[in-house]
Design a protein around this motif. Structure first.
Motif, PDB file in Angstrom:
ATOM      1  N   GLY A  82      -4.214  14.893  56.392  1.00  0.00           N
ATOM      2  CA  GLY A  82      -4.025  16.199  57.150  1.00  0.00           C
ATOM      3  C   GLY A  82      -4.819  17.136  56.593  1.00  0.00           C
ATOM      4  O   GLY A  82      -4.400  18.420  57.254  1.00  0.00           O
ATOM      5  N   ARG A  83      -5.224  17.277  55.501  1.00  0.00           N
ATOM      6  CA  ARG A  83      -6.122  18.545  54.935  1.00  0.00           C
ATOM      7  C   ARG A  83      -7.281  18.825  55.574  1.00  0.00           C
ATOM      8  O   ARG A  83      -7.963  17.734  56.225  1.00  0.00           O
ATOM      9  N   ALA A  84      -7.926  20.138  55.675  1.00  0.00           N
ATOM     10  CA  ALA A  84      -9.224  20.184  56.117  1.00  0.00           C
ATOM     11  C   ALA A  84     -10.103  20.174  54.707  1.00  0.00           C
ATOM     12  O   ALA A  84      -9.484  20.979  53.753  1.00  0.00           O
ATOM     13  N   VAL A  85     -10.858  19.390  54.563  1.00  0.00           N
ATOM     14  CA  VAL A  85     -11.646  19.192  53.465  1.00  0.00           C
ATOM     15  C   VAL A  85     -12.847  20.191  53.652  1.00  0.00           C
ATOM     16  O   VAL A  85     -13.656  20.324  54.586  1.00  0.00           O
ATOM     17  N   VAL A  86     -12.941  21.440  52.558  1.00  0.00           N
ATOM     18  CA  VAL A  86     -14.001  22.460  52.639  1.00  0.00           C
ATOM     19  C   VAL A  86     -14.898  21.790  51.534  1.00  0.00           C
ATOM     20  O   VAL A  86     -14.529  22.040  50.480  1.00  0.00           O
ATOM     21  N   GLU A  87     -16.102  21.594  51.694  1.00  0.00           N
ATOM     22  CA  GLU A  87     -17.131  21.223  50.889  1.00  0.00           C
ATOM     23  C   GLU A  87     -18.174  22.425  50.327  1.00  0.00           C
ATOM     24  O   GLU A  87     -18.636  22.940  51.404  1.00  0.00           O
ATOM     25  N   PHE A  88     -18.157  22.688  49.388  1.00  0.00           N
ATOM     26  CA  PHE A  88     -19.024  23.787  48.796  1.00  0.00           C
ATOM     27  C   PHE A  88     -20.281  23.271  48.640  1.00  0.00           C
ATOM     28  O   PHE A  88     -20.821  22.629  47.394  1.00  0.00           O
ATOM     29  N   GLY A  89     -21.262  23.650  49.321  1.00  0.00           N
ATOM     30  CA  GLY A  89     -22.725  22.563  49.533  1.00  0.00           C
ATOM     31  C   GLY A  89     -22.541  21.656  50.443  1.00  0.00           C
ATOM     32  O   GLY A  89     -21.613  21.117  51.113  1.00  0.00           O
ATOM     33  N   VAL A 109     -15.032  20.693  56.812  1.00  0.00           N
ATOM     34  CA  VAL A 109     -15.992  21.871  56.915  1.00  0.00           C
ATOM     35  C   VAL A 109     -17.013  22.007  55.687  1.00  0.00           C
ATOM     36  O   VAL A 109     -16.544  22.486  54.638  1.00  0.00           O
ATOM     37  N   PRO A 110     -18.272  21.647  56.087  1.00  0.00           N
ATOM     38  CA  PRO A 110     -19.105  21.849  55.019  1.00  0.00           C
ATOM     39  C   PRO A 110     -19.669  23.336  54.939  1.00  0.00           C
ATOM     40  O   PRO A 110     -19.818  23.773  56.213  1.00  0.00           O
ATOM     41  N   LEU A 111     -19.911  23.738  53.836  1.00  0.00           N
ATOM     42  CA  LEU A 111     -20.495  25.289  53.984  1.00  0.00           C
ATOM     43  C   LEU A 111     -21.843  25.247  53.032  1.00  0.00           C
ATOM     44  O   LEU A 111     -21.819  24.522  51.963  1.00  0.00           O
ATOM     45  N   ASP A 112     -22.823  25.657  53.629  1.00  0.00           N
ATOM     46  CA  ASP A 112     -23.865  25.876  52.851  1.00  0.00           C
ATOM     47  C   ASP A 112     -24.772  26.946  53.533  1.00  0.00           C
ATOM     48  O   ASP A 112     -24.995  27.291  54.680  1.00  0.00           O
ATOM     49  N   ILE A 113     -25.722  27.467  52.370  1.00  0.00           N
ATOM     50  CA  ILE A 113     -26.568  28.636  52.860  1.00  0.00           C
ATOM     51  C   ILE A 113     -27.868  28.275  53.637  1.00  0.00           C
ATOM     52  O   ILE A 113     -28.413  29.062  54.327  1.00  0.00           O
ATOM     53  N   SER A 114     -28.178  26.829  53.450  1.00  0.00           N
ATOM     54  CA  SER A 114     -29.227  26.461  54.272  1.00  0.00           C
ATOM     55  C   SER A 114     -28.884  25.909  55.589  1.00  0.00           C
ATOM     56  O   SER A 114     -28.429  24.537  55.450  1.00  0.00           O
ATOM     57  N   GLY A 115     -29.204  26.548  56.659  1.00  0.00           N
ATOM     58  CA  GLY A 115     -28.787  25.940  57.951  1.00  0.00           C
ATOM     59  C   GLY A 115     -29.482  24.390  58.341  1.00  0.00           C
ATOM     60  O   GLY A 115     -28.522  23.621  58.799  1.00  0.00           O
ATOM     61  N   ASP A 116     -30.539  24.286  58.029  1.00  0.00           N
ATOM     62  CA  ASP A 116     -31.263  23.234  58.148  1.00  0.00           C
ATOM     63  C   ASP A 116     -30.473  21.758  57.462  1.00  0.00           C
ATOM     64  O   ASP A 116     -30.131  20.888  58.304  1.00  0.00           O
ATOM     65  N   LYS A 156      -5.861  23.093  52.814  1.00  0.00           N
ATOM     66  CA  LYS A 156      -7.211  22.808  52.354  1.00  0.00           C
ATOM     67  C   LYS A 156      -7.361  21.871  51.474  1.00  0.00           C
ATOM     68  O   LYS A 156      -6.466  22.242  50.134  1.00  0.00           O
ATOM     69  N   LEU A 157      -8.414  21.303  51.398  1.00  0.00           N
ATOM     70  CA  LEU A 157      -8.766  20.727  49.972  1.00  0.00           C
ATOM     71  C   LEU A 157     -10.264  21.215  49.972  1.00  0.00           C
ATOM     72  O   LEU A 157     -10.910  20.891  50.422  1.00  0.00           O
ATOM     73  N   GLY A 158     -10.266  22.131  48.642  1.00  0.00           N
ATOM     74  CA  GLY A 158     -12.020  22.532  48.496  1.00  0.00           C
ATOM     75  C   GLY A 158     -12.637  21.158  47.426  1.00  0.00           C
ATOM     76  O   GLY A 158     -11.866  20.487  46.861  1.00  0.00           O
ATOM     77  N   SER A 188      -3.567  25.502  48.474  1.00  0.00           N
ATOM     78  CA  SER A 188      -4.905  24.677  48.813  1.00  0.00           C
ATOM     79  C   SER A 188      -5.009  23.962  47.335  1.00  0.00           C
ATOM     80  O   SER A 188      -4.221  24.289  46.357  1.00  0.00           O
ATOM     81  N   LYS A 189      -5.856  23.144  47.592  1.00  0.00           N
ATOM     82  CA  LYS A 189      -6.251  22.445  46.204  1.00  0.00           C
ATOM     83  C   LYS A 189      -7.709  22.311  46.160  1.00  0.00           C
ATOM     84  O   LYS A 189      -8.375  22.370  47.116  1.00  0.00           O
ATOM     85  N   LEU A 190      -8.163  22.034  45.037  1.00  0.00           N
ATOM     86  CA  LEU A 190      -9.577  21.908  44.741  1.00  0.00           C
ATOM     87  C   LEU A 190      -9.860  20.856  43.927  1.00  0.00           C
ATOM     88  O   LEU A 190      -9.125  20.075  42.917  1.00  0.00           O
ATOM     89  N   LEU A 191     -10.931  19.869  44.516  1.00  0.00           N
ATOM     90  CA  LEU A 191     -11.425  18.697  43.723  1.00  0.00           C
ATOM     91  C   LEU A 191     -12.646  19.040  42.964  1.00  0.00           C
ATOM     92  O   LEU A 191     -13.708  19.174  43.967  1.00  0.00           O
ATOM     93  N   ILE A 192     -12.877  19.082  41.752  1.00  0.00           N
ATOM     94  CA  ILE A 192     -14.184  19.564  41.245  1.00  0.00           C
ATOM     95  C   ILE A 192     -14.690  18.698  40.340  1.00  0.00           C
ATOM     96  O   ILE A 192     -13.907  18.421  39.241  1.00  0.00           O
ATOM     97  N   GLY A 193     -16.051  18.363  40.193  1.00  0.00           N
ATOM     98  CA  GLY A 193     -16.812  17.948  39.316  1.00  0.00           C
ATOM     99  C   GLY A 193     -17.266  18.712  38.045  1.00  0.00           C
ATOM    100  O   GLY A 193     -17.640  19.714  38.220  1.00  0.00           O
TER     101      GLY A 193
END
Ligand code: AVI
Length: 320
Positions: A82-89, A109-116, A156-158, A188-193
């Motif tokens: 039930g979380r919204a996963v927000v991916e950075f990249g 919810v993917p976030l990226d600076i490059s729309g294409d 949220k989960l980042g 929120s939580k964050l899963l980071i490599g």
């Protein structure tokens, strides 16, 4: 007059080029010379990075995918559905589906600076997960991002994979982690490599592969400068070097001059003496403690940590 105004506005709107020129010219005037790593990623550079992730020496992508594939049950238990996963990249075609399958999120919810890039990878993902709402957001996640209203009430989960945090110096990484916390909000939580400190020979091989793909990735920056900024840097006299900086626990990519050279970029003259280098990237590596310290400085409390079977790479779960 009006036409003068139009021309100026057009120039102003050409933001990327101006920022590129400004960063390159400023970097070439610095001692030692250095250019921010973000400029490695034009279309050709992004394609070369994809090739790097498949190389036998480049272990981070395989190691992180290994953790994601084997620890799905633990992620599900700790993160919950039930979380919204927000991916950075904008998301990896391999890693993202593995995570989403494991935790049954309510939205992606993917976030990226490059729309294409964002549109292509979002369409691919939506096809794989027909029931999952996907809300791509074209944005620079180094600044606070307004998430879509549809996910505002969801926890949220980042997701910030790949050890991309390692490409930033600590000050920038801490700023980013704090911004990510603002974007995601309380609870929120964050899963980071986070890639791990290891034998420098293994690290250097990963950033100076036998097939020369990483060297091409580095040379591509010079090709881009020559093409886009009217440069004449003699690439044939520059050699790719991956260097381990033990004090700062990072791999550095350099382009080292094989003889004294002079060249111009955007009409401005520059020189490199033999042995002098152009520093093009940092890739910081972490221990359990330095990784945790960075997260804490950025406002996140680490709660769980996983390593791949060969203990080369870590994934860390943290609470806001
Ligand atoms: C994207 N980033 C995490 C890569 C890394 O490992 O630092 C970029 C890279 N540079 C050379 N090889 C890969």
């Amino acid at each position: 007059n009006a036409s003068e105004g139009m021309r100026l506005i057009n120039l102003d709107e050409d933001g990327v080029d101006r920022a590129f020129r400004q960063d390159v010219l400023a970097g070439l005037k610095q001692v030692p010379k250095a250019i921010p790593a973000r400029w490695l990623y034009d279309d050709a550079g992004s394609q070369l990075f994809e090739e790097i992730t498949q190389l036998p020496e480049y272990y981070p992508t395989r190691a992180e995918t290994d953790i994601l594939k084997t620890r799905g049950g633990e992620f599900a238990e700790l993160i919950g559905p039930g979380r919204a996963v927000v991916e950075f990249g904008s998301g990896s075609s391999v890693k993202t589906p593995v995570l989403l399958s494991a935790i049954a999120p309510a939205a992606y919810v993917p976030l990226d600076i490059s729309g294409d890039f964002l549109r292509a990878s979002s369409a691919e993902l939506a096809a794989k997960f027909p029931g999952l709402p996907v809300y791509p957001v074209e944005a620079d996640f180094m600044r606070k991002v307004a998430l879509p209203d549809a996910v505002s009430d969801m926890p949220k989960l980042g997701f910030f994979p790949g050890s991309t945090i390692g490409n930033m110096v600590a000050r920038t990484a801490v700023d980013l982690l704090r911004t990510v916390r603002e974007t995601l909000g309380e609870g929120s939580k964050l899963l980071i490599g986070m890639d791990l400190i290891k034998d420098p020979d293994v690290l250097i091989a990963a950033y100076d592969d036998a097939a020369g793909v990483t060297a091409e990735f580095n040379y591509n920056l010079v090709r881009r400068i020559n093409r886009e900024l009217d440069g004449d840097i003699p690439l044939e006299f520059l050699r790719h070097e991956a260097r381990w900086n033990d004090d700062f626990a990072r791999i550095e990519m350099h382009l080292v001059a094989q003889k004294d050279i002079s060249f111009s970029v955007s009409g401005q003259p520059f020189a490199l003496a033999q042995g002098e280098s152009l520093h093009t990237e940092n890739s910081h590596k972490f221990s359990r403690r330095t990784g945790n310290t960075l997260l804490l400085a950025g406002g996140w409390t680490p709660t769980h940590r996983w390593l791949d079977s060969k203990e080369r790479f870590s994934l860390v779960l943290a609470d806001a």
